[in-house]
Write an enzyme that holds these catalytic residues in place. Structure first.
Site, PDB file in Angstrom:
ATOM      1  N   GLN A 169      63.185  30.515  38.155  1.00  0.00           N
ATOM      2  CA  GLN A 169      64.523  29.787  38.061  1.00  0.00           C
ATOM      3  C   GLN A 169      65.608  30.441  38.790  1.00  0.00           C
ATOM      4  O   GLN A 169      66.723  29.794  38.976  1.00  0.00           O
ATOM      5  CB  GLN A 169      64.864  29.578  36.679  1.00  0.00           C
ATOM      6  N   ALA A 188      58.544  27.098  45.134  1.00  0.00           N
ATOM      7  CA  ALA A 188      59.766  26.269  46.043  1.00  0.00           C
ATOM      8  C   ALA A 188      60.276  24.862  45.327  1.00  0.00           C
ATOM      9  O   ALA A 188      61.587  24.477  45.626  1.00  0.00           O
ATOM     10  CB  ALA A 188      58.721  25.832  47.465  1.00  0.00           C
ATOM     11  N   THR A 227      42.912  27.940  52.904  1.00  0.00           N
ATOM     12  CA  THR A 227      43.523  27.659  54.067  1.00  0.00           C
ATOM     13  C   THR A 227      44.768  27.549  53.744  1.00  0.00           C
ATOM     14  O   THR A 227      45.294  26.558  52.652  1.00  0.00           O
ATOM     15  CB  THR A 227      42.811  26.415  54.854  1.00  0.00           C
ATOM     16  N   CYS A 240      57.917  22.529  30.734  1.00  0.00           N
ATOM     17  CA  CYS A 240      56.401  22.735  30.165  1.00  0.00           C
ATOM     18  C   CYS A 240      56.371  22.943  28.591  1.00  0.00           C
ATOM     19  O   CYS A 240      55.360  22.413  27.936  1.00  0.00           O
ATOM     20  CB  CYS A 240      56.354  24.265  30.699  1.00  0.00           C
TER      21      CYS A 240
HETATM   22  C1  LIG Z   1      60.673  30.628  34.473  1.00  0.00           C
HETATM   23  C2  LIG Z   1      59.506  29.870  34.927  1.00  0.00           C
HETATM   24  N1  LIG Z   1      58.495  30.451  35.290  1.00  0.00           N
HETATM   25  C3  LIG Z   1      57.271  29.882  35.692  1.00  0.00           C
HETATM   26  C4  LIG Z   1      57.208  28.667  35.768  1.00  0.00           C
HETATM   27  C5  LIG Z   1      56.028  27.859  36.337  1.00  0.00           C
HETATM   28  O1  LIG Z   1      56.250  27.361  37.621  1.00  0.00           O
HETATM   29  P1  LIG Z   1      55.381  26.071  38.059  1.00  0.00           P
HETATM   30  O2  LIG Z   1      55.563  24.879  37.646  1.00  0.00           O
HETATM   31  O3  LIG Z   1      55.669  26.308  39.758  1.00  0.00           O
HETATM   32  O4  LIG Z   1      53.870  26.643  38.095  1.00  0.00           O
HETATM   33  C6  LIG Z   1      58.370  27.795  35.377  1.00  0.00           C
HETATM   34  C7  LIG Z   1      58.652  26.204  35.631  1.00  0.00           C
HETATM   35  O5  LIG Z   1      59.170  25.553  34.920  1.00  0.00           O
HETATM   36  C8  LIG Z   1      59.761  28.464  35.159  1.00  0.00           C
HETATM   37  O6  LIG Z   1      60.749  27.730  34.812  1.00  0.00           O
END
Ligand SMILES: Cc1ncc(COP(=O)(O)O)c(C=O)c1O
Length: 397
Positions: free
Chosen positions: A180, A201, A237, A335
């Protein structure tokens, strides 16, 4: 799908791709579509393009090109850092803050299955790790520490340099989840007391499907995906066009920071919005105040919303009401909304760890800004939140 009329205020979940990113990706895929390992001219063109973007990204992140391992995103970077430490390090104790992203908890659970002991570091009401408590736990058999720099749900910034200094003193490997943070503040890996750093990204208007793990020279990892690419640390790849998009996104973000003396200009927009929202009844900030010495992600607001009777309202219902009124926000992190890391019924494990009660921990609302947002976009949001609050309070849950 045509653009939705909603104003997008969910940057911490993912950010819409910048036009320059889409153009860089289209160009790279047109001109450098081949396999960078191939020895013919097409392959060499792809390898050259990949190397150019690797060096550009490394320069902006303050690491060497050989210290940058491309992976599919934040979750894979975190798993590579933590699970990949098993092998090079004997099983021991791994310390995680209690407010990590679900990906880190999952990686720690994988370590536990391999014989590691997992301990969670308590946090205060702002979500900040207690350094004295950490220091007490940095004794054998602690071998690994993982802390997220910027907390996605409540915006807390952790004192990464102080944590890293303690880990160095104790000779303990230190991973930072900077997913973040990258794009919103300068990250100079060479100057940080950090061994491994994860980023993705898509949080900075780059594409999804690519991220990076920064690996300090001399730090050994067992690859999760075998193969010769990325110095044997991540097979497969290389996605040349996605890396080109990542490089373009970080360049844009970096230019924005440079133009504002190294600070994210979104902080001013955020501060004004926060002041306007706090004038509403029943609205409280969670996580640190923007001027708290602990610090807060500059584009981030997290709120707890109470109904007229003083009882916390469900964050998910508020999110739906705000979407009906034209604002795309989230309750907690995307998430956690998907289930992982959340308690039942959208209760936030992060807010619980910070000492909020279960009803409060279900009332989280997150508003996260990006450079596509203007002050005019935000003008109607306080009134919309007030209406959303009333409808959620009036309708039986
Ligand atoms: C602090 C943090 N770490 C890890 C992730 C996971 O990243 P990704 O969704 O690219 O796998 C997130 C995604 O929300 C995040 O906010």
């Amino acid at each position: 799908m045509p653009p939705l009329p909603e104003i997008y205020l969910d940057a911490c979940a993912t950010a819409p791709p910048a036009e320059a990113v889409l153009e860089a990706m289209a160009r790279a895929h047109r001109e450098a579509w081949a396999n960078p390992s191939s020895l013919h001219g097409h392959g060499l063109a792809a390898a050259e393009r990949l190397e150019r973007d690797r060096q550009a990204l490394a320069a902006r992140l303050g690491c060497g090109g050989d210290e940058l391992v491309f992976v599919s995103g934040g979750s894979e970077a975190i798993h590579t850092a933590l699970v990949g430490s098993d092998g090079p390090l004997e099983p021991g104790r791994v310390l995680l803050s209690a407010v990590e992203h679900p990906a880190s908890h999952a990686a720690a659970a994988a370590l536990a299955r391999r014989g590691w002991e997992v301990q969670l570091l308590p946090v205060d009401r702002r979500g900040v790790v207690d350094l004295e408590d950490l220091q007490r736990r940095l004794t054998p058999p602690t071998r690994l520490v993982s802390v997220l720099w910027g907390q996605s749900e409540v915006g807390t910034l952790q004192p990464i340099e102080a944590i890293g200094a303690l880990c160095r003193q104790a000779g303990v490997r230190f991973h930072v989840d900077a997913v973040q943070v990258v794009g919103h503040r300068r990250v100079d890996f060479n100057r940080l007391p950090v061994d491994l750093l994860s980023c993705a990204a898509h949080k900075l208007q780059g594409p999804r499907g690519v991220g990076a793990l920064l690996v300090r020279r001399g730090v050994l990892l067992e690859p999760l995906v075998g193969g010769a690419q990325e110095g044997g640390r991540r097979g497969g790849t290389e996605p040349v066009a996605l890396v080109a998009g990542f490089a373009a996104a970080l360049e844009l973000a970096d230019r924005r920071l440079t133009a504002h003396g190294g600070d994210d200009p979104l902080a001013a927009l955020r501060d004004q919005l926060l002041a306007d929202l706090r004038r509403l009844e029943g609205v409280r900030l969670s996580g640190p105040e923007p001027d708290d010495p602990a610090g807060r992600l500059p584009h981030h607001i997290s709120l707890l919303v109470d109904g007229p009777d003083g009882r916390p309202l469900g964050g998910r219902r508020l999110v739906r009401e705000l979407a009906r009124r034209g604002y795309a926000v989230s309750s907690g992190s995307a998430c956690a909304s998907a289930g992982a890391g959340a308690g039942s019924g959208g209760t936030s494990a992060v807010l619980l760890a910070m000492g909020y009660d279960p009803a409060e921990a279900s009332s989280g609302l997150r508003i996260s800004l990006g450079p596509w947002v203007s002050p005019a976009d935000l003008a109607g949001l306080p009134a919309a939140l007030e209406l959303a609050r009333r409808s959620v309070a009036e309708a039986p849950g």
